[in-house]
Scaffold this motif. Structure first.
Motif, PDB file in Angstrom:
ATOM      1  N   VAL A 103       0.855  -1.189   0.000  1.00 55.92           N
ATOM      2  CA  VAL A 103       0.000   0.000   0.000  1.00 55.92           C
ATOM      3  C   VAL A 103       0.889   1.237   0.000  1.00 55.92           C
ATOM      4  CG1 VAL A 103      -1.721   1.326   1.279  1.00 55.92           C
ATOM      5  CG2 VAL A 103      -1.848  -1.176   1.238  1.00 55.92           C
ATOM      6  N   TYR A 104       0.673   2.077  -1.008  1.00 57.11           N
ATOM      7  CA  TYR A 104       1.339   3.376  -1.038  1.00 57.11           C
ATOM      8  C   TYR A 104       0.557   4.282  -0.095  1.00 57.11           C
ATOM      9  CZ  TYR A 104       3.074   7.821  -2.906  1.00 57.11           C
ATOM     10  OH  TYR A 104       3.637   9.065  -3.045  1.00 57.11           O
ATOM     11  N   ARG A 105       1.224   4.866   0.872  1.00 53.84           N
ATOM     12  CA  ARG A 105       0.529   5.577   1.955  1.00 53.84           C
ATOM     13  C   ARG A 105      -0.292   6.765   1.486  1.00 53.84           C
ATOM     14  NH1 ARG A 105       3.190  10.098   3.572  1.00 53.84           N
ATOM     15  NH2 ARG A 105       5.293  10.357   2.775  1.00 53.84           N
ATOM     16  N   LEU A 106      -0.033   7.275   0.290  1.00 56.28           N
ATOM     17  CA  LEU A 106      -0.796   8.424  -0.203  1.00 56.28           C
ATOM     18  C   LEU A 106      -1.888   8.026  -1.204  1.00 56.28           C
ATOM     19  CD1 LEU A 106       2.118  10.996  -0.611  1.00 56.28           C
ATOM     20  CD2 LEU A 106       0.533  10.731   1.303  1.00 56.28           C
ATOM     21  N   THR A 107      -2.206   6.738  -1.265  1.00 55.16           N
ATOM     22  CA  THR A 107      -3.300   6.282  -2.126  1.00 55.16           C
ATOM     23  C   THR A 107      -4.615   6.665  -1.466  1.00 55.16           C
ATOM     24  OG1 THR A 107      -2.005   4.414  -2.969  1.00 55.16           O
ATOM     25  CG2 THR A 107      -4.388   4.252  -3.158  1.00 55.16           C
ATOM     26  N   ARG A 123      -6.752  -5.488  -6.383  1.00 51.10           N
ATOM     27  CA  ARG A 123      -6.591  -6.375  -5.233  1.00 51.10           C
ATOM     28  C   ARG A 123      -5.135  -6.405  -4.800  1.00 51.10           C
ATOM     29  NH1 ARG A 123      -4.306 -11.067  -6.887  1.00 51.10           N
ATOM     30  NH2 ARG A 123      -4.326 -11.488  -9.114  1.00 51.10           N
ATOM     31  N   VAL A 124      -4.891  -7.037  -3.668  1.00 54.99           N
ATOM     32  CA  VAL A 124      -3.543  -7.189  -3.127  1.00 54.99           C
ATOM     33  C   VAL A 124      -2.936  -8.471  -3.704  1.00 54.99           C
ATOM     34  CG1 VAL A 124      -2.190  -7.439  -1.007  1.00 54.99           C
ATOM     35  CG2 VAL A 124      -4.268  -6.034  -1.009  1.00 54.99           C
ATOM     36  N   MET A 125      -1.643  -8.410  -4.019  1.00 52.82           N
ATOM     37  CA  MET A 125      -0.955  -9.607  -4.493  1.00 52.82           C
ATOM     38  C   MET A 125      -0.892 -10.634  -3.362  1.00 52.82           C
ATOM     39  SD  MET A 125       2.248  -8.093  -6.747  1.00 52.82           S
ATOM     40  CE  MET A 125       2.972  -9.692  -7.094  1.00 52.82           C
ATOM     41  N   GLY A 126      -1.333 -11.847  -3.664  1.00 52.93           N
ATOM     42  CA  GLY A 126      -1.237 -12.949  -2.725  1.00 52.93           C
ATOM     43  C   GLY A 126      -0.006 -13.797  -3.022  1.00 52.93           C
ATOM     44  N   ILE A 151       2.849 -12.842   4.247  1.00 46.94           N
ATOM     45  CA  ILE A 151       1.473 -13.178   4.653  1.00 46.94           C
ATOM     46  C   ILE A 151       0.875 -12.084   5.540  1.00 46.94           C
ATOM     47  CG2 ILE A 151       0.034 -14.851   5.893  1.00 46.94           C
ATOM     48  CD1 ILE A 151       1.033 -15.848   3.169  1.00 46.94           C
ATOM     49  N   PRO A 152       1.568 -11.608   6.583  1.00 49.70           N
ATOM     50  CA  PRO A 152       0.991 -10.518   7.381  1.00 49.70           C
ATOM     51  C   PRO A 152       0.715  -9.262   6.539  1.00 49.70           C
ATOM     52  CG  PRO A 152       2.827 -11.500   8.563  1.00 49.70           C
ATOM     53  CD  PRO A 152       2.817 -12.103   7.197  1.00 49.70           C
ATOM     54  N   ASN A 153       1.608  -8.950   5.608  1.00 39.62           N
ATOM     55  CA  ASN A 153       1.387  -7.800   4.732  1.00 39.62           C
ATOM     56  C   ASN A 153       0.131  -8.003   3.895  1.00 39.62           C
ATOM     57  OD1 ASN A 153       2.379  -5.267   3.175  1.00 39.62           O
ATOM     58  ND2 ASN A 153       1.977  -6.796   1.593  1.00 39.62           N
ATOM     59  N   TYR A 154      -0.060  -9.208   3.378  1.00 39.78           N
ATOM     60  CA  TYR A 154      -1.243  -9.494   2.568  1.00 39.78           C
ATOM     61  C   TYR A 154      -2.518  -9.212   3.369  1.00 39.78           C
ATOM     62  CZ  TYR A 154      -4.928 -11.986   0.194  1.00 39.78           C
ATOM     63  OH  TYR A 154      -6.116 -12.281  -0.407  1.00 39.78           O
ATOM     64  N   TYR A 155      -2.583  -9.712   4.589  1.00 37.65           N
ATOM     65  CA  TYR A 155      -3.786  -9.510   5.403  1.00 37.65           C
ATOM     66  C   TYR A 155      -3.975  -8.044   5.778  1.00 37.65           C
ATOM     67  CZ  TYR A 155      -4.519 -14.487   5.591  1.00 37.65           C
ATOM     68  OH  TYR A 155      -4.755 -15.790   5.238  1.00 37.65           O
ATOM     69  N   GLN A 156      -2.892  -7.378   6.119  1.00 39.65           N
ATOM     70  CA  GLN A 156      -2.984  -5.958   6.475  1.00 39.65           C
ATOM     71  C   GLN A 156      -3.420  -5.120   5.275  1.00 39.65           C
ATOM     72  OE1 GLN A 156       0.723  -4.250   7.773  1.00 39.65           O
ATOM     73  NE2 GLN A 156      -0.281  -2.478   8.681  1.00 39.65           N
ATOM     74  N   ALA A 157      -2.806  -5.356   4.121  1.00 43.97           N
ATOM     75  CA  ALA A 157      -3.152  -4.588   2.917  1.00 43.97           C
ATOM     76  C   ALA A 157      -4.564  -4.920   2.442  1.00 43.97           C
ATOM     77  CB  ALA A 157      -2.132  -4.854   1.812  1.00 43.97           C
ATOM     78  N   SER A 158      -4.965  -6.188   2.541  1.00 42.17           N
ATOM     79  CA  SER A 158      -6.328  -6.575   2.150  1.00 42.17           C
ATOM     80  C   SER A 158      -7.361  -5.918   3.054  1.00 42.17           C
ATOM     81  CB  SER A 158      -6.489  -8.096   2.186  1.00 42.17           C
ATOM     82  OG  SER A 158      -5.693  -8.702   1.203  1.00 42.17           O
TER      83      SER A 158
END
Length: 169
Positions: A103-107, A123-126, A151-158
């Motif tokens: 996630v780009y913080r300014l999106t 969507r987020v890349m899995g 995996i944690p990034n995927y869940y957080q970004a999703s």
């Protein structure tokens, strides 16, 4: 297509490091779902990766196609506005699918929702996306080894994307 090095892939897509720029892997499919083009690119000194694709890689013959982007960052507002106000408006028969690693913080949520209203699947890349990109776009005989925070990034970004798409503050 010239494949990228494993180092380039990791430097752009590793969720634990800020990439040196935005990187975009792409595939273009015709109306029969046959792959007609693929490649990868990064931003230039003047343009973001999304602008480079639209300005330099997109072809008139692709006006009815499906495009899949695997991108290192969620698109910035500038690129989302270019996509919704110009590219997708001029090319209404293009189906755009965007999978992003981080996630780009300014999106902004408003622009993410505008993309979705325009029919963009974002969507987020899995894990499977990372394996696929590694096998498809990277020049190596080695297997992809996921980094620890994938995996944690995927869940957080999703979670961020779901809240953003719902319009919640």
């Amino acid at each position: 297509m010239v494949p990228m090095s494993p180092r380039t892939f990791r430097s752009h897509y590793d969720v634990d490091t800020p990439p040196p720029g935005t990187h975009l892997c792409y595939e273009v499919y015709d109306h029969r779902r046959t792959l007609i083009a693929s490649g990868h690119l990064t931003n230039s000194d003047e343009d973001h990766a999304e602008e480079v694709f639209v300005g330099e890689r997109f072809r008139e013959s692709w006006r009815t196609c499906a495009i899949v982007w695997y991108i290192s960052w969620s698109p910035c507002d500038h690129c989302m506005e270019m996509l919704t106000r110009t590219f997708l408006r001029v090319n209404p028969n293009v189906q755009l699918h965007i999978a992003f690693a981080k996630v780009y913080r300014l999106t902004s949520g408003g622009n993410i929702r505008a993309l979705r209203r325009r029919g963009v699947n974002i969507r987020v890349m899995g894990m499977n996306d990372f394996y696929y990109c590694w096998n498809r776009f990277v020049d190596t005989d080695r297997s992809f080894v996921p980094w620890g925070n994938l995996i944690p990034n995927y869940y957080q970004a999703s979670h961020w994307l779901n809240i953003t798409l719902s319009g919640a503050p």
